[in-house]
Write a protein that holds these residues in place. Structure first.
Motif, mmCIF file in Angstrom:
data_model
loop_
_atom_site.group_PDB
_atom_site.id
_atom_site.type_symbol
_atom_site.label_atom_id
_atom_site.label_comp_id
_atom_site.label_asym_id
_atom_site.label_seq_id
_atom_site.Cartn_x
_atom_site.Cartn_y
_atom_site.Cartn_z
ATOM 1 N N SER A 127 0.782 -1.282 -0.239
ATOM 2 C CA SER A 127 0.311 0.065 -0.017
ATOM 3 C C SER A 127 1.195 0.990 0.151
ATOM 4 C CB SER A 127 -1.133 0.085 0.801
ATOM 5 O OG SER A 127 -1.544 1.090 1.626
ATOM 6 N N ASP A 151 1.039 4.470 1.601
ATOM 7 C CA ASP A 151 0.705 5.836 3.072
ATOM 8 C C ASP A 151 -0.231 6.583 2.822
ATOM 9 O OD1 ASP A 151 1.939 2.582 4.228
ATOM 10 O OD2 ASP A 151 3.996 3.983 4.179
ATOM 11 N N LEU A 156 -3.761 0.493 3.295
ATOM 12 C CA LEU A 156 -4.147 1.872 3.952
ATOM 13 C C LEU A 156 -5.327 2.733 3.167
ATOM 14 C CD1 LEU A 156 -0.745 2.267 5.670
ATOM 15 C CD2 LEU A 156 -3.360 0.854 6.630
ATOM 16 N N ILE A 185 7.507 7.926 7.731
ATOM 17 C CA ILE A 185 5.729 7.547 6.448
ATOM 18 C C ILE A 185 7.529 7.593 5.178
ATOM 19 C CG2 ILE A 185 4.621 8.264 5.392
ATOM 20 C CD1 ILE A 185 3.487 9.653 6.760
ATOM 21 N N PHE A 217 4.778 7.584 -0.314
ATOM 22 C CA PHE A 217 3.319 8.230 -0.098
ATOM 23 C C PHE A 217 3.710 9.346 -1.425
ATOM 24 C CE2 PHE A 217 6.768 10.221 2.495
ATOM 25 C CZ PHE A 217 6.834 11.352 1.926
#
Length: 555
Positions: A148, A150, A274, A387, A390
């Motif tokens: 995924s 994030d 997510l 993180i 992204f």
């Protein structure tokens, strides 16, 4: 033993379809044709799969771009067989303004084979994408694993990254939105969801659906910040929708609602995801390989490291007959698909219009749809602490006044097996009119988010990493407090070319989109034009379920 030819002969020598290049469109068509019981030969001069859609090591990446940055003239050939004419292939440049810099060469050389760098990044999949459905339908999904993405952020010229509120829970948690903005966004999403669900009394009028999406958002009274979220981070629009003078693609409300529906359907489709977006482990090049493996299962013959030098044309009627390999062997087929870098120059001394030009439009260069600027950066620190993976979108005018297109950045970490541990790969892209504009767009993002060391030996238009001294990198490491320091970068401009369907078919280059939906549409039409009486991956031929369990998604 020394008398053996450098390439083994291929047997058989006649096929229904020959495909040259293992880019994603070519690989999908090869798999579909093999599934339709066509005999297919799939060749690639490279030692790897994927071509312009591949994921490469830090060593192979510059070499590939450089080899496709120059045009090559055809080599002299014999006149060939008494039944056909030999037309030598040439190649056209598909990349330009290549600029590669390394600010920590020893560290990167040590780990160069641990990188899987996407040539056509940034790319992600929406969980409800057509490409995901195609992988499930074709059975290619069994060869792929995903993780995924994030989060998604909207960026500005101050270096701020604002979280995109793409669900009710995210809207309530977002501290950057005031109470009034939250209520406006909630009412808008409720209207869209009600319209899509066909709820009684909730319907967007046909007049509004045909109007520009930005006008509909203005009609709903949404403030600029909310409009940017919806237009550029959820609907993923490229051009400034507020400026009709520069906008090449004004999004209609109907299409905007469809994009929101795709995003909404993607959130929650897979339990382990997510959000709406996922990315393949080991990089985007895995997608081409998956379809090639599917084609091989269905009987497609694969030969890598096999250059193709010439086209064979019937002397009597001027129709395509086959191709000549670098080994000198001639192969024949009913149909041919070429990598987009190939062209077929007219015979010397001919004056247009040449009769072959009507048979083979590849005799002249195809029209481009423009250019896309791509940048790749390697850092040791994430842009957002805690993180790894992204997306960041910079809406038009968000970095400088002349910025008329969105700029997208995708950060990927080592948990996706694209780089060594404790390093990150950043992909940046933006549509552009020319090389200078494209480089300006890329540099605007890099200067906003990264500390760029002063390079004393930066190389431009060459695939040579600059041997910047390690001490120079160390000296600059404290500059730009809070910003990750750049270890390596590659900036280049890619041509956008359309595919072409004739007796000889030319595959398209990667487009400037974030996902593969448009490319899948083009590829399906491509196949249907070549084989008008065949179904594209018929349901009965697939032994794989199309339910969501067919996608392997790691947590």
């Amino acid at each position: 033993m020394n008398d053996l030819p450098p390439y083994p002969p291929i047997d058989p020598t006649t096929f229904d379809l020959i495909v040259i290049g293992t880019g994603l469109p070519e690989s999908i068509v090869a798999a579909a044709a093999s599934t339709a019981s066509k005999s297919v030969l799939h060749l690639d001069p490279n030692p790897f799969y994927g071509s312009h859609f591949s994921s490469l090591s830090l060593t192979d990446f510059p070499s590939f771009l450089t080899s496709h940055s120059l045009s090559t003239s055809p080599s002299p050939q014999s006149n060939g067989h008494h039944n056909f004419t030999v037309l030598d292939f040439a190649t056209r440049p598909l990349y330009s303004s290549l600029d590669i810099s390394s600010f920590s060469p020893h560290l990167l050389h040590q780990h160069s084979r641990k990188f899987n760098i996407d040539v056509a990044g940034p790319r992600v999949f929406f969980c409800a994408d057509k490409s995901i459905d195609l992988m499930l339908k074709s059975g290619a999904s069994q060869y792929l694993e995903f993780k995924s993405i994030d989060a998604t952020f909207l960026g500005d010229d101050k270096g701020n990254l604002w979280s995109v509120p793409d669900s009710r829970a995210a809207i309530f948690k977002d501290k950057s939105l005031g109470l009034m903005e939250k209520n406006q966004l909630m009412r808008f999403f409720k209207l869209v969801q009600g319209h899509l669900a066909g709820e009684q009394g909730i319907k967007i009028s046909e007049e509004d659906l045909q109007s520009p999406f930005v006008d509909f958002l203005n009609k709903m009274g949404l403030p600029p910040k909310i409009k940017s979220f919806i237009l550029y981070a959820i609907a993923m629009v490229d051009y400034d929708q507020e400026d009709v003078g520069v906008c090449r693609d004004l999004l209609k409300t109907k299409d905007g609602i469809d994009q929101l529906a795709l995003y909404n359907a993607s959130v929650g489709r897979f339990p382990n995801a997510l959000g709406a977006l996922i990315y393949p482990i080991y990089g985007q090049g895995e997608l081409s390989q998956a379809f090639c493996r599917r084609a091989a299962v269905k009987g497609c013959l694969y030969v890598l490291r096999m250059p193709v030098t010439a086209l064979l044309v019937d002397k009597d009627n001027g129709c395509y007959k086959g191709v000549r390999l670098a080994s000198g062997q001639d192969l024949f087929s009913k149909k041919l698909i070429l990598d987009p870098s190939f062209t077929v120059p007219l015979p010397l001394g001919s004056s247009p219009p040449h009769p072959l030009q009507e048979k083979f439009p590849l005799c002249s260069l195809r029209d481009d749809r423009g250019k896309v600027a791509r940048g790749i950066c390697i850092t040791k620190n994430s842009l957002k602490p805690e993180i790894s993976n992204f997306l960041v979108v910079y809406p038009p005018r968000s970095l400088f006044p002349e910025q008329v297109t969105s700029i997208r950045l995708l950060q990927i970490g080592s948990n996706l097996a694209v780089c060594p541990a404790d390093m990150f790969v950043l992909y940046i892209s933006a549509l552009c009119n020319d090389d200078d504009q494209g480089k300006k767009l890329l540099h605007s993002v890099m200067n906003t988010l990264l500390t760029v060391p002063v390079s004393i030996n930066s190389e431009s238009n060459a695939a040579v990493q600059s041997e910047t001294a390690e001490s120079s990198f160390t000296a600059q490491s404290d500059a730009g407090e809070g910003k990750p320091t750049l270890l390596w970068s590659a900036l280049y401009i890619q041509e956008l070319t359309l595919g072409q369907v004739e007796f000889i078919c030319s595959a398209p280059m990667p487009d400037g989109k974030l996902n593969y939906n448009d490319l899948v549409d083009v590829t399906v039409k491509f196949f249907e034009e070549i084989y008008r009486n065949e179904e594209f991956f018929p349901e009965a031929s697939s032994e794989f379920s199309e339910d969501d369990g067919g996608i392997a998604l790691e947590t």
